[in-house]
Design a protein around this motif. Structure first.
Motif, mmCIF file in Angstrom:
data_model
loop_
_atom_site.group_PDB
_atom_site.id
_atom_site.type_symbol
_atom_site.label_atom_id
_atom_site.label_comp_id
_atom_site.label_asym_id
_atom_site.label_seq_id
_atom_site.Cartn_x
_atom_site.Cartn_y
_atom_site.Cartn_z
ATOM 1 N N ALA A 1 -9.692 3.218 -0.395
ATOM 2 C CA ALA A 1 -8.639 2.301 0.041
ATOM 3 C C ALA A 1 -8.585 1.062 -0.850
ATOM 4 N N LEU A 2 -9.741 0.493 -1.128
ATOM 5 C CA LEU A 2 -9.770 -0.717 -1.963
ATOM 6 C C LEU A 2 -9.336 -0.414 -3.398
ATOM 7 N N LEU A 3 -9.776 0.734 -3.920
ATOM 8 C CA LEU A 3 -9.341 1.143 -5.263
ATOM 9 C C LEU A 3 -7.830 1.358 -5.305
ATOM 10 N N ALA A 4 -7.291 2.055 -4.296
ATOM 11 C CA ALA A 4 -5.856 2.318 -4.236
ATOM 12 C C ALA A 4 -5.066 1.022 -4.092
ATOM 13 N N CYS A 5 -5.609 0.089 -3.351
ATOM 14 C CA CYS A 5 -4.938 -1.199 -3.172
ATOM 15 C C CYS A 5 -4.845 -1.945 -4.507
ATOM 16 N N HIS A 6 -5.917 -1.917 -5.283
ATOM 17 C CA HIS A 6 -5.898 -2.534 -6.615
ATOM 18 C C HIS A 6 -4.940 -1.796 -7.542
ATOM 19 N N ARG A 7 -4.958 -0.482 -7.490
ATOM 20 C CA ARG A 7 -4.176 0.338 -8.421
ATOM 21 C C ARG A 7 -2.684 0.302 -8.116
ATOM 22 N N TYR A 8 -2.290 0.453 -6.852
ATOM 23 C CA TYR A 8 -0.883 0.615 -6.510
ATOM 24 C C TYR A 8 -0.203 -0.665 -6.021
ATOM 25 N N LEU A 9 -0.987 -1.684 -5.681
ATOM 26 C CA LEU A 9 -0.454 -2.959 -5.213
ATOM 27 C C LEU A 9 0.622 -2.766 -4.135
ATOM 28 N N PRO A 10 0.214 -2.192 -2.996
ATOM 29 C CA PRO A 10 1.198 -1.870 -1.952
ATOM 30 C C PRO A 10 1.797 -3.108 -1.290
ATOM 31 N N ASP A 11 3.053 -2.942 -0.870
ATOM 32 C CA ASP A 11 3.740 -3.986 -0.117
ATOM 33 C C ASP A 11 3.376 -3.894 1.360
ATOM 34 N N TYR A 12 2.997 -2.678 1.777
ATOM 35 C CA TYR A 12 2.677 -2.392 3.174
ATOM 36 C C TYR A 12 1.401 -1.564 3.237
ATOM 37 N N ILE A 13 0.613 -1.795 4.288
ATOM 38 C CA ILE A 13 -0.625 -1.043 4.474
ATOM 39 C C ILE A 13 -0.712 -0.618 5.938
ATOM 40 N N LEU A 14 -0.841 0.691 6.159
ATOM 41 C CA LEU A 14 -1.126 1.225 7.489
ATOM 42 C C LEU A 14 -2.611 1.541 7.496
ATOM 43 N N LEU A 15 -3.350 0.908 8.369
ATOM 44 C CA LEU A 15 -4.810 0.997 8.377
ATOM 45 C C LEU A 15 -5.302 1.556 9.705
ATOM 46 N N ASP A 16 -6.031 2.659 9.643
ATOM 47 C CA ASP A 16 -6.607 3.242 10.855
ATOM 48 C C ASP A 16 -7.782 2.389 11.305
ATOM 49 N N MET A 17 -7.875 2.184 12.594
ATOM 50 C CA MET A 17 -8.951 1.374 13.174
ATOM 51 C C MET A 17 -10.312 2.040 12.981
ATOM 52 N N LYS A 18 -10.345 3.361 13.161
ATOM 53 C CA LYS A 18 -11.622 4.066 13.110
ATOM 54 C C LYS A 18 -11.580 5.099 11.994
ATOM 55 N N LEU A 19 -12.134 4.734 10.870
ATOM 56 C CA LEU A 19 -12.306 5.686 9.786
ATOM 57 C C LEU A 19 -13.585 6.457 10.079
ATOM 58 N N GLU A 20 -13.846 7.516 9.365
ATOM 59 C CA GLU A 20 -14.954 8.414 9.721
ATOM 60 C C GLU A 20 -16.244 7.691 10.091
ATOM 61 N N HIS A 21 -16.784 6.894 9.192
ATOM 62 C CA HIS A 21 -18.041 6.177 9.485
ATOM 63 C C HIS A 21 -17.874 4.665 9.343
ATOM 64 N N GLU A 22 -16.627 4.206 9.327
ATOM 65 C CA GLU A 22 -16.361 2.796 9.075
ATOM 66 C C GLU A 22 -15.321 2.267 10.063
ATOM 67 N N SER A 23 -15.283 0.979 10.187
ATOM 68 C CA SER A 23 -14.273 0.341 11.034
ATOM 69 C C SER A 23 -13.176 -0.222 10.140
ATOM 70 N N GLY A 24 -11.943 0.063 10.514
ATOM 71 C CA GLY A 24 -10.812 -0.483 9.777
ATOM 72 C C GLY A 24 -10.774 -2.002 9.835
ATOM 73 N N LEU A 25 -11.342 -2.583 10.899
ATOM 74 C CA LEU A 25 -11.377 -4.044 11.016
ATOM 75 C C LEU A 25 -12.091 -4.679 9.826
ATOM 76 N N GLN A 26 -13.134 -4.002 9.338
ATOM 77 C CA GLN A 26 -13.910 -4.540 8.217
ATOM 78 C C GLN A 26 -13.122 -4.528 6.905
ATOM 79 N N LEU A 27 -12.044 -3.755 6.863
ATOM 80 C CA LEU A 27 -11.238 -3.674 5.638
ATOM 81 C C LEU A 27 -10.131 -4.717 5.574
ATOM 82 N N ILE A 28 -9.790 -5.304 6.703
ATOM 83 C CA ILE A 28 -8.640 -6.213 6.724
ATOM 84 C C ILE A 28 -8.832 -7.385 5.762
ATOM 85 N N THR A 29 -9.974 -8.043 5.803
ATOM 86 C CA THR A 29 -10.202 -9.213 4.951
ATOM 87 C C THR A 29 -10.165 -8.867 3.460
#
Length: 177
Positions: free
Chosen positions: A36-64
């Motif tokens: 997700a972080l790599l794609a965000c750097h590469r594609y520079l999205p205008d919009y992001i749909l973020l799942d709250m519960k990724l397999e072993h991670e929390s989507g909350l931790q990705l917001i910042t």
């Protein structure tokens, strides 16, 4: 309009991608935090749909970190387990909106465009009954646990026999699928 979908459920992500591409969104998919972080750097999205519960991670931790990379992107947190506490946390961390799954196309578009949900009736293909949504959620959990009923029941905080009964009752709208 560039959209990054961060979702560990490939089927759900592809469904959302197909639906939103009809509305001129260029969509990319990432299934974990690193991608997700790599794609965000590469594609520079205008919009992001973020799942709250990724397999072993929390989507909350990705917001910042996502907000640091793309401060002006619109971040929408999606969850199958809605609660007021997590909604408040998501907004405090920088999410722009918070939606529960399954979200129909018009709800997603309204959230992405920062508009109130349109009064028009959603297309039948976009609407799932509560029974259908529960069935899909159970199927996803079952797939994640490689068909193990006991492990799936534990993950869903459900008694094993209750899960078995639910699996025997397929929602009417899905019986012809």
């Amino acid at each position: 309009m560039k959209l990054l979908i961060i979702e560990d459920d490939e089927v759900f992500a592809n469904t959302v991608k197909r639906r939103l591409e009809k509305y001129d969104f260029s969509c990319w998919h990432a299934s974990n935090a690193n991608d997700a972080l790599l794609a965000c750097h590469r594609y520079l999205p205008d919009y992001i749909l973020l799942d709250m519960k990724l397999e072993h991670e929390s989507g909350l931790q990705l917001i910042t970190p996502l907000r640091k990379i793309r401060p002006n992107s619109r971040i929408i947190l999606l969850t199958g387990f809605a609660s007021i506490a997590t909604a408040v946390d998501a907004i405090k961390l920088g999410a722009d909106d918070y939606l529960t799954k399954p979200a129909d196309t018009s709800t997603l578009l309204a959230a992405l465009n920062d508009k109130k949900i349109p009064a028009e009736i959603p297309q039948a293909e976009d609407v799932l009954s509560a029974e259908q949504a529960e069935w899909q959620h159970i199927q996803q959990a079952l797939k994640f646990n490689n068909g193990n009923i006991s492990a799936t029941a534990r993950q869903l905080s459900m008694h094993r026999r209750t899960l078995q009964r639910k699996l025997q009752k397929r929602p009417a709208a899905l019986k012809n699928d």
